[in-house]
Design an enzyme around this catalytic site. Structure first.
Site, short mmCIF file in Angstrom:
data_model
loop_
_atom_site.label_atom_id
_atom_site.label_comp_id
_atom_site.label_asym_id
_atom_site.label_seq_id
_atom_site.Cartn_x
_atom_site.Cartn_y
_atom_site.Cartn_z
CB CYS A 1 -20.95 43.68 -27.17
SG CYS A 1 -22.00 44.88 -27.96
CG HIS A 2 -19.88 38.82 -29.64
ND1 HIS A 2 -19.38 38.96 -30.92
CD2 HIS A 2 -18.79 38.83 -28.83
CE1 HIS A 2 -18.05 39.03 -30.87
NE2 HIS A 2 -17.67 38.95 -29.61
CB SER B 1 -17.46 32.17 -34.91
OG SER B 1 -17.23 31.75 -33.58
NE ARG C 1 -14.97 39.41 -35.54
CZ ARG C 1 -14.99 38.64 -34.46
NH1 ARG C 1 -15.89 37.68 -34.33
NH2 ARG C 1 -14.13 38.82 -33.49
CG ASP D 1 -14.88 39.95 -26.24
OD1 ASP D 1 -15.41 39.73 -27.35
OD2 ASP D 1 -14.19 39.10 -25.64
C1 0GY Z 1 -14.25 37.81 -29.71
C2 0GY Z 1 -13.38 36.65 -29.58
C3 0GY Z 1 -13.65 35.35 -29.78
C4 0GY Z 1 -14.80 34.81 -30.42
C5 0GY Z 1 -15.47 35.34 -31.43
O1 0GY Z 1 -16.99 35.26 -33.15
C6 0GY Z 1 -16.55 34.66 -32.17
O2 0GY Z 1 -16.92 33.57 -31.80
O3 0GY Z 1 -15.17 36.54 -31.87
C7 0GY Z 1 -12.63 34.38 -29.32
O4 0GY Z 1 -12.99 33.24 -29.01
O5 0GY Z 1 -11.44 34.77 -29.25
O6 0GY Z 1 -13.83 38.85 -30.17
O7 0GY Z 1 -15.43 37.71 -29.41
#
Ligand code: 0GY
Length: 290
Positions: free
Chosen positions: A28-29, A73, A120, A244
């Protein structure tokens, strides 16, 4: 890029499946809050704030106990938002950072003290400007003890990733199984190639995540379940699961996290497999000292 996007469901259902005590959401983020943790100037998407309060409320709503927060990201290599969320978790969150390959040993140790247990490497061109394999290998060789590398790539570049992955000197976790085309089925080209990669080392793990990204038909994610269940059964000690949330770039779908949790007992069909997937495996990787 001006509009900030919302990519998560505002009112996810409560799952029918009850995760085992101590279950870990291992992917998760957090986004922002921007006023405190500005997004990177290189961000490829600009999300609404999705901070730790929302994340921990979702964790409780879904019946989970812990989170592994993966640096998204949109925050580039400034891991402050991820570290802040971990610090607010009362020990119930750990993290995966994105680092400048020139990062010093002292900075790596500070990340370790803040609860980071891996880095990562993102190879998705729509998310990052470049992915220098030589620099990634250099930093992978000087990570703190017990760390691993998380790699995000799509199935079309699996072949060109194999030598790089082979040279990584620590355990490797592959995000979302390297994004196979699940409509090909469990014995299709993409799953077969991915299994070959898993078989090349016994310390490659994977996240059996993201039916919402991988199954174009959407809920109830029948193709995802058919393709992934045999993988769970064949590699039970090397699999992780995560929501996620807040689902970066999924603003056209807004996945229902309750529905995602209800996929778990369909890919991990015994209590033993569920415990390995949600407790034993993530605890070994992220809370090894506990
Ligand atoms: C995920 C997938 C995505 C984005 C990122 O770091 C991120 O921005 O991982 C994606 O857009 O496929 O795993 O969160």
């Amino acid at each position: 890029m001006t509009d900030r996007i919302t990519s998560w469901h505002s009112n996810p259902s409560r799952p029918k499946f009850t995760p085992p005590p101590g279950a870990v959401d291992a992917h998760c983020h957090v986004f922002g809050p921007q006023s405190q943790f500005p997004f990177s100037p290189k961000a490829k998407y600009l999300p609404e704030d999705a901070g730790p309060d929302k994340l921990f409320a979702l964790r409780d709503h879904l019946g989970f106990s812990r989170n592994v927060i993966v640096q998204a990201s949109c925050h580039g290599t400034d891991n402050s938002a991820t570290l802040d969320a971990i610090a607010r978790s009362n020990g119930m969150a750990r993290g995966v950072a994105v680092v400048d390959p020139d990062i010093s040993e002292t900075e790596l140790e500070a990340l370790h003290d803040g609860g980071i247990r891996g880095v990562r490497f993102n190879f998705l061109k729509r998310l990052v400007d470049n992915a220098p394999k030589d620099k990634f290998l250099e930093v992978a060789g000087r990570l703190p003890d017990g760390w691993h590398v998380v790699i995000y790539f799509e199935a079309d570049i699996l072949e060109e990733m194999t030598e790089f992955i082979d040279n990584i000197p620590v355990p490797v976790v592959i995000d979302h199984m390297g994004r196979p085309d699940v409509t090909q089925g469990p014995n299709g080209k993409d799953m077969t190639a991915f299994r070959k990669l898993l078989d090349s080392r016994d310390d490659i793990w994977t996240k059996v995540t993201c039916p919402d990204r991988l199954d174009p038909a959407g809920p109830p994610y029948a193709d995802f379940i058919a393709a992934v269940r045999p993988l769970v059964e064949d590699y039970p000690t090397r699999i992780l699961w995560g929501t996620d949330w807040p689902h970066p770039n999924m603003q056209d779908v807004l996945p229902d996290d309750g529905q995602l949790v209800d996929v778990i007992p369909q890919i991990a069909v015994t209590e033993k497999l569920q415990h390995q997937l949600l407790v034993d495996n993530p605890m070994a990787l992220y809370w090894a000292e506990d």
